[in-house]
Motif scaffolding. Sequence first.
Motif, mmCIF file in Angstrom:
data_model
loop_
_atom_site.group_PDB
_atom_site.id
_atom_site.type_symbol
_atom_site.label_atom_id
_atom_site.label_comp_id
_atom_site.label_asym_id
_atom_site.label_seq_id
_atom_site.Cartn_x
_atom_site.Cartn_y
_atom_site.Cartn_z
ATOM 1 N N LEU A 29 0.886 -1.165 0.000
ATOM 2 C CA LEU A 29 0.000 0.000 0.000
ATOM 3 C C LEU A 29 0.920 1.208 0.000
ATOM 4 C CD1 LEU A 29 -2.830 1.234 0.218
ATOM 5 C CD2 LEU A 29 -2.632 1.051 2.708
ATOM 6 N N HIS A 30 0.934 1.938 -1.097
ATOM 7 C CA HIS A 30 1.942 2.987 -1.221
ATOM 8 C C HIS A 30 1.336 4.308 -1.686
ATOM 9 C CE1 HIS A 30 2.944 3.700 -5.648
ATOM 10 N NE2 HIS A 30 1.917 2.887 -5.675
ATOM 11 N N GLU A 31 2.160 5.325 -1.572
ATOM 12 C CA GLU A 31 1.775 6.673 -1.991
ATOM 13 C C GLU A 31 2.328 6.913 -3.384
ATOM 14 O OE1 GLU A 31 2.573 11.293 -0.612
ATOM 15 O OE2 GLU A 31 2.583 9.698 0.889
ATOM 16 N N SER A 32 1.428 7.155 -4.329
ATOM 17 C CA SER A 32 1.816 7.308 -5.722
ATOM 18 C C SER A 32 1.811 8.775 -6.135
ATOM 19 C CB SER A 32 0.846 6.522 -6.623
ATOM 20 O OG SER A 32 1.090 6.780 -7.979
ATOM 21 N N ARG A 33 2.580 9.080 -7.158
ATOM 22 C CA ARG A 33 2.594 10.441 -7.705
ATOM 23 C C ARG A 33 1.408 10.672 -8.633
ATOM 24 N NH1 ARG A 33 9.029 11.060 -9.327
ATOM 25 N NH2 ARG A 33 9.860 10.821 -7.201
ATOM 26 N N ARG A 34 0.767 9.588 -9.028
ATOM 27 C CA ARG A 34 -0.374 9.686 -9.934
ATOM 28 C C ARG A 34 -1.644 9.240 -9.219
ATOM 29 N NH1 ARG A 34 2.248 6.813 -15.338
ATOM 30 N NH2 ARG A 34 4.026 8.247 -15.576
ATOM 31 N N LYS A 35 -2.776 9.507 -9.827
ATOM 32 C CA LYS A 35 -4.050 9.072 -9.250
ATOM 33 C C LYS A 35 -4.261 7.590 -9.520
ATOM 34 C CE LYS A 35 -6.439 13.531 -9.587
ATOM 35 N NZ LYS A 35 -7.625 14.216 -10.132
ATOM 36 N N PRO A 36 -4.853 6.852 -8.568
ATOM 37 C CA PRO A 36 -5.172 7.294 -7.212
ATOM 38 C C PRO A 36 -3.899 7.465 -6.384
ATOM 39 C CG PRO A 36 -5.587 4.951 -7.416
ATOM 40 C CD PRO A 36 -5.221 5.437 -8.778
ATOM 41 N N LYS A 37 -3.893 8.432 -5.487
ATOM 42 C CA LYS A 37 -2.682 8.762 -4.746
ATOM 43 C C LYS A 37 -2.260 7.638 -3.824
ATOM 44 C CE LYS A 37 -0.498 12.398 -2.041
ATOM 45 N NZ LYS A 37 -0.673 13.696 -1.351
ATOM 46 N N PRO A 75 -12.229 -4.000 -16.076
ATOM 47 C CA PRO A 75 -10.808 -3.671 -16.233
ATOM 48 C C PRO A 75 -10.483 -2.202 -15.970
ATOM 49 C CG PRO A 75 -11.865 -3.614 -18.353
ATOM 50 C CD PRO A 75 -12.962 -3.895 -17.345
ATOM 51 N N LYS A 76 -11.312 -1.493 -15.221
ATOM 52 C CA LYS A 76 -11.016 -0.088 -14.948
ATOM 53 C C LYS A 76 -9.730 0.046 -14.157
ATOM 54 C CE LYS A 76 -15.933 1.177 -14.753
ATOM 55 N NZ LYS A 76 -17.010 1.706 -13.874
ATOM 56 N N ILE A 77 -9.123 1.215 -14.225
ATOM 57 C CA ILE A 77 -7.857 1.457 -13.545
ATOM 58 C C ILE A 77 -8.084 1.815 -12.082
ATOM 59 C CG2 ILE A 77 -5.782 2.889 -13.489
ATOM 60 C CD1 ILE A 77 -5.908 0.908 -15.780
ATOM 61 N N ILE A 78 -9.053 2.668 -11.818
ATOM 62 C CA ILE A 78 -9.269 3.145 -10.455
ATOM 63 C C ILE A 78 -10.481 2.455 -9.867
ATOM 64 C CG2 ILE A 78 -9.730 5.171 -9.017
ATOM 65 C CD1 ILE A 78 -8.404 6.877 -11.148
ATOM 66 N N GLY A 79 -10.304 1.830 -8.713
ATOM 67 C CA GLY A 79 -11.397 1.141 -8.051
ATOM 68 C C GLY A 79 -11.555 1.628 -6.633
ATOM 69 N N PRO A 80 -12.505 1.073 -5.898
ATOM 70 C CA PRO A 80 -12.730 1.480 -4.519
ATOM 71 C C PRO A 80 -11.603 1.004 -3.622
ATOM 72 C CG PRO A 80 -14.057 -0.428 -5.050
ATOM 73 C CD PRO A 80 -13.415 0.009 -6.329
ATOM 74 N N LYS A 81 -11.565 1.525 -2.412
ATOM 75 C CA LYS A 81 -10.547 1.118 -1.455
ATOM 76 C C LYS A 81 -10.748 -0.350 -1.095
ATOM 77 C CE LYS A 81 -10.177 5.734 0.530
ATOM 78 N NZ LYS A 81 -10.333 6.560 1.755
ATOM 79 N N ILE A 82 -9.624 -1.051 -0.906
ATOM 80 C CA ILE A 82 -9.708 -2.476 -0.625
ATOM 81 C C ILE A 82 -8.848 -2.832 0.586
ATOM 82 C CG2 ILE A 82 -10.190 -3.161 -3.000
ATOM 83 C CD1 ILE A 82 -7.250 -3.893 -3.308
ATOM 84 N N ASP A 83 -9.149 -3.977 1.171
ATOM 85 C CA ASP A 83 -8.318 -4.606 2.187
ATOM 86 C C ASP A 83 -7.759 -5.885 1.593
ATOM 87 O OD1 ASP A 83 -8.752 -2.725 4.162
ATOM 88 O OD2 ASP A 83 -10.407 -3.826 5.086
ATOM 89 N N PRO A 135 11.092 5.637 8.220
ATOM 90 C CA PRO A 135 10.936 5.780 9.669
ATOM 91 C C PRO A 135 9.459 5.865 9.980
ATOM 92 C CG PRO A 135 11.526 7.889 8.702
ATOM 93 C CD PRO A 135 11.520 6.876 7.575
ATOM 94 N N CYS A 136 9.063 5.260 11.037
ATOM 95 C CA CYS A 136 7.650 5.109 11.380
ATOM 96 C C CYS A 136 6.879 4.520 10.206
ATOM 97 C CB CYS A 136 7.044 6.443 11.813
ATOM 98 S SG CYS A 136 7.763 7.094 13.320
ATOM 99 N N GLY A 137 7.527 3.691 9.393
ATOM 100 C CA GLY A 137 6.843 2.967 8.332
ATOM 101 C C GLY A 137 6.712 3.678 7.012
ATOM 102 N N SER A 138 7.222 4.880 6.872
ATOM 103 C CA SER A 138 6.941 5.669 5.667
ATOM 104 C C SER A 138 7.642 5.152 4.416
ATOM 105 C CB SER A 138 7.317 7.133 5.897
ATOM 106 O OG SER A 138 6.523 7.681 6.926
ATOM 107 N N ALA A 140 2.015 4.057 2.311
ATOM 108 C CA ALA A 140 0.862 4.832 2.780
ATOM 109 C C ALA A 140 0.187 4.049 3.903
ATOM 110 C CB ALA A 140 -0.128 5.076 1.636
ATOM 111 N N VAL A 141 -0.599 4.729 4.708
ATOM 112 C CA VAL A 141 -1.294 4.065 5.810
ATOM 113 C C VAL A 141 -2.741 3.794 5.420
ATOM 114 C CG1 VAL A 141 0.152 5.057 7.609
ATOM 115 C CG2 VAL A 141 -1.901 6.283 6.889
ATOM 116 N N ASP A 142 -3.303 2.729 6.023
ATOM 117 C CA ASP A 142 -4.712 2.447 5.809
ATOM 118 C C ASP A 142 -5.539 3.231 6.816
ATOM 119 O OD1 ASP A 142 -4.480 1.145 8.237
ATOM 120 O OD2 ASP A 142 -4.785 -0.865 7.427
ATOM 121 N N ARG A 143 -6.825 2.946 6.881
ATOM 122 C CA ARG A 143 -7.702 3.727 7.743
ATOM 123 C C ARG A 143 -7.441 3.472 9.225
ATOM 124 N NH1 ARG A 143 -10.091 -0.623 5.811
ATOM 125 N NH2 ARG A 143 -11.621 -1.853 6.996
ATOM 126 N N TYR A 144 -6.668 2.414 9.537
ATOM 127 C CA TYR A 144 -6.305 2.130 10.928
ATOM 128 C C TYR A 144 -4.900 2.636 11.248
ATOM 129 C CZ TYR A 144 -10.285 -1.046 10.561
ATOM 130 O OH TYR A 144 -11.537 -1.568 10.353
#
Length: 379
Positions: free
Chosen positions: A68-76, A100-108, A335-338, A358-362
Amino acid sequence: MSNSGCNGSHYIPDEILINILSRLPVKSLIRFICVCKLWSSLIRSSRFIGMHLNRNVTNHAHAFIIALHESRRKPKFCYTLFSNETFEPCLKIKHPSTWPKIIGPKIDIHGSSNGLVCLSYELGNLDTAIYLCNLSIQKHVVLPPTSILCLPCPEYVTYVAFGFHPGLNDYRVVRLLSFSEGNHCIEVEVYSLSTNSWKRIDAIPASIKTMVLHSDQCAVYNGVAYFIMKKEDATYCFVSFDTDSEVFEEFLLPDAVVDGIESMLDNCKELIAEYKGSICLLQSNLDFRAGNDYIDMWVLQEKSFKKLLTVYLPGKRSFYPLAITMSNELLVGYPCGSYLCSYNLETKQVTETGIKLAVDRYNDYHARTYVESLVLLRE
């Protein structure tokens, strides 16, 4: 099987053909299904699917990291498949309902095994659909409705673990519900891919039924699920559940691990993982005297934990264990997982991946391993 019937092709002995094809990435094999009926039959056969998977696992071939990472493009913020060698992004993971869409809902993501990934929408309750997905061939199975029909109370938390049972050649999903109202209690059910059904576990020992999960850290290895749990007397223990025999076992945690859990420090994080054929428990911590962060690694042997090693990362602070790869690399967030780095447990070499987590909702960080396979191709 003779492949001489393929029009326009020269005869290649079957064993040589199989040996060549088993080395190829899934993308090429999917294309080669269209070469002729014989090649299609070969590639779709259970024997070849197993041989291709076994070779990838044994040789650490066509392996990836899911993060789960922070991207420079959408979705961030998104789960992405990264090369295990170059750490370049290869595929953004999306919910199968959006393919086959590129952007989907948040997942676990609840686990990865032999090319299958267990995932869902942000896990909420028993009505949340769970999927087993092969990212390489873009095929998935939707798990059927729950087998738990009567809930002791409406308020509960759901935990899911996923893995492979080699003895039964089956994939298992373990779902645990933890209820907090009144007396603590749990419900457990197991999904089997071979039967495509859930089974509610009735015979839960009274001592375990009143426990609650310490965190969402859980794993399935060789068909056995493992959890860190908290008892009614507020002490902690390690619990296993065999999805075949349906037997629960309780193990003592090392005193150092319990101290870390009870410290409630943000940099004390646990990881349950397989290493060299054994279940291991890792915990990050801080040596206040020396001012050094470290990760202790314990192995479960003969029903007790034995200290295996301690990992130090010079110059790094506040790092967390996230996963162990097939090539014995410990994936660490800092550091601290970043950021994500890789620590070789044999050579002690540290490799920077350049992947920004990136961090999840928890507020948790996630990284897992993934290997290409053709599992589900016959479904």
